[in-house]
Design an enzyme around this catalytic site. Structure first.
Site, PDB file in Angstrom:
ATOM      1  N   GLU A  99     -78.654  62.745 -19.975  1.00 13.08           N
ATOM      2  CA  GLU A  99     -79.832  62.220 -20.989  1.00 13.08           C
ATOM      3  C   GLU A  99     -81.093  63.127 -19.955  1.00 13.08           C
ATOM      4  O   GLU A  99     -81.026  63.051 -19.405  1.00 13.08           O
ATOM      5  CB  GLU A  99     -79.523  60.853 -21.089  1.00 13.08           C
ATOM      6  CG  GLU A  99     -78.639  60.442 -21.903  1.00 13.08           C
ATOM      7  CD  GLU A  99     -79.061  58.627 -21.706  1.00 13.08           C
ATOM      8  OE1 GLU A  99     -78.270  58.186 -22.749  1.00 13.08           O
ATOM      9  OE2 GLU A  99     -79.822  58.377 -20.639  1.00 13.08           O
ATOM     10  N   CYS A 347     -88.088  55.090 -16.559  1.00 12.71           N
ATOM     11  CA  CYS A 347     -88.617  55.441 -15.585  1.00 12.71           C
ATOM     12  C   CYS A 347     -87.275  54.938 -14.974  1.00 12.71           C
ATOM     13  O   CYS A 347     -87.080  53.450 -15.129  1.00 12.71           O
ATOM     14  CB  CYS A 347     -89.636  54.972 -15.292  1.00 12.71           C
ATOM     15  SG  CYS A 347     -89.111  55.470 -13.416  1.00 12.71           S
TER      16      CYS A 347
END
Length: 361
Positions: A99, A347
């Site tokens: 990704e 994150c």
């Protein structure tokens, strides 16, 4: 026996030179070939009109050109005043998936790229670590993620272009150092397609000390971010068992001091605040002790929820008190905003749709 053809985009510059020598071509042609591949993004050897026809034929006999393919696109406007945060699921030629994320910000457009498919470090707060390690990405596969994001921008006729690049996606960049360095060069070489200033490229690491030392000696001007998350050795081992045990805090600090000294750039210490784990006044004071005395800044990060991981984010008051303690001690501190949480693009959330449904990660 005829050798099976391979994807030429997986070769670094030194490997391109070796490949040309193997077909009795001068190594200086590697620079021309490299520019066609990573600046002009040639789709076939026939497109490389500055190369002789015999050379193009020889290249086509040994190699092919296959770009990664965008398999899925997600976006969210939540939390981002500058536009949608967008995530691409990219399928690599061998079927592995990674990704990559486009993060808009005031006066910047940041590409967040992956360096590995999966990760072997198994940090306790990270979705990528749950995948296990698949393989390193080639420099071409890393560069290809930036191309994919750039293509997406151009298709929508946006005036914005990618200005910053962060190696903060899937995997540990400094367990794939050679290909990461090559990708940095692909993306920062003057007169190439992106020509991104190395000072606008950040490499994030859990703290692989020999590779930090190596990076400091390359002459690159990239910025370095370190996933610290605790300045107490025992706590860091609980959060990041493999990295913390193999690269203890004292040894890590030596490498960070050396990096800041050699590059002239501050090291960013990333600190994810976890409720009841690393958010106390004592934790802040130990962080002050660790960060004092060398060129660094601290990014405080909120924990982003991940299925099957039971940590909790701190409340606003705890985060601000923690920041104030650090700032009162003279440290430079930023509370980093997380973008992309609803699409699992923030994150610690990237996991390459490894279950077949990214909404479940």
């Amino acid at each position: 026996m005829k050798r099976e053809r391979s994807n030429i985009l997986n070769l670094r510059m030194d490997e391109l030179k070796e490949a040309l020598a193997a077909i009795n071509e001068p190594q200086w042609r590697a620079a021309q070939l490299h520019q066609w591949l990573f600046s002009h993004r040639a789709g076939s050897f026939d497109d490389m009109t500055t190369l002789s026809l015999p050379l193009r034929r020889k290249l086509a006999e040994s190699f092919y050109i296959q770009q990664p393919v965008t398999e899925k696109h997600d976006e969210t406007m939540e939390g981002s005043p500058a536009g949608a945060t967008e995530k691409l699921l990219i399928q690599l030629p061998d079927g592995e998936r990674v990704e990559t994320v486009l993060i808009p910000g005031p006066n910047r457009m940041t590409a967040c790229v992956s360096a590995q498919a999966g990760c072997l470090l198994g940090c306790s707060f990270c979705a990528t670590g749950q995948m296990g390690f698949r393989r390193n990405l080639s420099s071409g596969e890393i560069t290809g993620q930036v191309w994919a994001l750039s293509d997406m921008l151009q298709e929508r006729n946006r005036e914005a272009s990618i200005s910053n690049i962060v190696f903060m996606g899937m995997g540990e960049p400094l367990l794939n150092t050679a290909n990461v360095i090559e990708a940095v060069l692909n993306l920062s070489t003057r007169k190439y397609r992106f020509s991104t200033s190395q000072r606008k490229i950040t490499i994030s690491t859990v703290g692989i000390t020999p590779e930090i030392d190596r990076l400091a000696d390359t002459g690159l001007k990239t910025k370095l971010a370190v996933s610290l998350h605790s300045a107490i050795q025992e706590k860091r081992e609980a959060l990041m068992p493999q990295a913390a045990r193999q690269y203890p805090l004292d040894r890590l600090r030596e490498s960070l001091i050396g990096y800041a000294s050699k590059t002239g750039e501050p090291v960013t210490l990333a600190y994810m605040l976890l409720k009841g784990i690393n958010d106390s006044e004592m934790d802040a004071k130990r962080l002050i002790r660790y960060a004092s005395g060398f060129f660094c800044k601290i990014n405080l990060i909120d924990y982003n929820p991940i299925v099957n991981i039971k940590f909790e984010p701190v409340c606003d008051g705890t985060r601000e008190r923690f920041r104030d303690i650090l700032q009162d001690a003279g440290l430079q501190v930023t509370i980093r905003k997380s973008y992309g949480t609803p699409i699992n693009a923030a994150c610690g959330q990237l996991a390459a749709d490894c279950t077949g449904n990214s909404d479940n990660l």
